[in-house]
Design an enzyme around this catalytic site. Structure first.
Site, PDB file in Angstrom:
ATOM      1  CD  GLU A 271     -16.271 -54.849 -27.037  1.00  0.00           C
ATOM      2  OE1 GLU A 271     -15.035 -54.986 -26.971  1.00  0.00           O
ATOM      3  OE2 GLU A 271     -17.046 -55.773 -27.314  1.00  0.00           O
ATOM      4  CG  HIS A 297     -16.612 -59.278   4.443  1.00  0.00           C
ATOM      5  ND1 HIS A 297     -16.650 -59.124   5.812  1.00  0.00           N
ATOM      6  CD2 HIS A 297     -17.667 -60.084   4.132  1.00  0.00           C
ATOM      7  CE1 HIS A 297     -17.658 -59.819   6.314  1.00  0.00           C
ATOM      8  NE2 HIS A 297     -18.288 -60.409   5.311  1.00  0.00           N
ATOM      9  CE  LYS A 412     -10.067 -56.922 -32.223  1.00  0.00           C
ATOM     10  NZ  LYS A 412     -11.285 -57.434 -32.903  1.00  0.00           N
TER      11      LYS A 412
END
Length: 421
Positions: A271, A297, A412
């Site tokens: 961000e 793994h 937003k």
């Protein structure tokens, strides 16, 4: 104590020195101005601890030790840092309380979390810098209705604490209903706010050693500005110099205790650095977080033989302060693993860490190693400051605004439009 071992092949020549010098002066200006406040949080939050001690004696439920569930209602920077610190330190912290996070509006997640919470023994912390975070206010409303809290009653209003900017909508709401509030400095952004009331209030309530956390952070920041942590600036220079060739930064942490610290790092890095620079170019470095030995793994294969477009930071704990051993047992058909019998799990995970780091370096992948002598509040304080300073230094060199998030705001605004049609 933390040791920083950098293996980057970056020549710090005349040009590099000029870039580093310019960036350091930029960080000094940030610290000395009133615009960026996280540099001063460790020192300023020491006063907050004193206020918390008073609050502990004022709130009837805390005073009588009736709180068993501390519930953080917040998302992103309002919860990740707190979770990172608590999950790192909880195994050696003595407390009768449990810490819960309500940070996602997934209805199943909310319902399942609330099943584990006793509302008669709970203290709810509503955390939102702006005071209008849609996820946070929605969950807050749900809890008020579900448990039939009447905030006009002192017995109910004392079930809540708000953590927000002074004068925000949530701050005004708190004033109206006499809800205890702790304020976030206006010049501290959410993802840099873990050492403000955002993190210190819940961590204090969970008996975390917040004074050690803050003091170590304060000392580290001071040492950086006294030019005793030049490795941060050199690493930032290397990252920005080779950003197009190596756009992905991997944090490979060898302990499950780092799981949520890794997530905090991802938000901080992504961000802060994914921006348009002063010339309008899209820049940024992509964070990837892994936990060893699990991700040996899964993801290590891609690092070693996949595209050479990644740098790697390996995070290691030298002493887990745990002597658990692999039993000296002979199992039929499994004798090829007997070489590890009698060894501690601590040694096993650390040798796996060493083997991974050596393999990465031998394959000419840019890497560095950060080693903690042990898991402690002071070491976490240093790590938080290290990554915040590194992020700010990279932002200076990329010539971006490290502290805004316009891309998030776009989403937003679209969400508001979808519900207001």
């Amino acid at each position: 104590m933390i040791n920083f071992e950098h293996r980057f092949e970056a020549k710090i020549g005349k040009v590099a020195k000029e870039v580093i010098k310019k960036s350091f002066k930029g960080l000094e200006r940030e610290r000395d101005s009133d615009k960026i406040g996280y540099y001063n949080l460790p020192k300023n939050s020491s006063k907050l601890v004193n206020s918390l001690e008073v609050f502990n004696n004022e709130n009837n439920y805390l005073k009588k030790d009736l709180i068993r569930d501390v519930v953080v209602i917040g998302i992103g920077g309002s919860s990740l840092g707190t979770k990172a610190v608590f999950e790192f330190l909880k195994h050696n912290t003595k407390t009768k309380r449990k810490l819960y996070f309500l940070e996602n509006v997934d209805p199943i997640y909310i319902s399942e979390t609330l099943k584990r919470i006793d509302k008669n023994k709970a203290l709810f912390l509503v955390v939102s810098k702006s005071g209008t975070t849609i996820e946070t206010t929605s969950i807050f409303k749900y809890i008020l209705k579900k448990y039939k809290f009447d905030l006009n009653k002192k017995s109910d209003s004392q079930r809540f604490v708000t953590i927000t900017d002074k004068g925000s909508a949530l701050s005004k709401f708190s004033d109206k209903y006499s809800i205890k509030q702790f304020n976030i400095p206006n010049n501290v952004g959410g993802r840099f706010s873990v050492l403000s009331a955002v993190g210190i209030v819940p961590l204090y309530l969970m008996n975390i050693e917040v004074k050690s956390l803050l003091k170590a952070s304060e000392n580290f920041i001071e040492s950086f500005f006294n030019q005793k942590q030049n490795n941060i600036l050199e690493k930032a220079f290397f990252y920005t110099k080779i950003a197009k060739r190596y756009p992905i930064n991997v944090l490979f942490s060898y302990s499950s205790s780092f799981t949520y610290f890794n997530q905090w790092y991802v938000q901080l890095w992504a961000e802060s650095l994914g921006k348009n620079d002063i010339f309008g170019n899209s820049v940024g470095l992509t964070p990837v977080h892994l936990v060893g030995s699990v991700d040996q793994h899964s993801f290590l294969q891609l690092i070693i033989q996949g595209p050479k477009d990644k740098t790697v930071t390996v995070l290691k704990v030298e002493d887990f302060e745990n002597k658990s051993k692999i039993p000296n047992i002979q199992l039929d058909f499994l004798d090829n693993t007997n070489y590890i019998n009698g060894q501690t799990f601590s040694k096993l995970i650390n040798e796996e860490c060493n083997a991974t780091f050596e393999t990465i370096v031998e394959n000419d992948i840019p890497a560095d190693l950060i080693t903690l002598d042990k898991i402690s509040a002071s070491n976490m304080g240093v790590l938080i400051s290290y990554y915040e300073l590194l992020t700010s230094a990279v932002g200076q060199m990329l010539e971006i605004n490290t502290y805004d998030q316009p891309g998030v705001e776009f989403g937003k605004k679209k969400l508001v439009k979808k519900f207001k049609k």
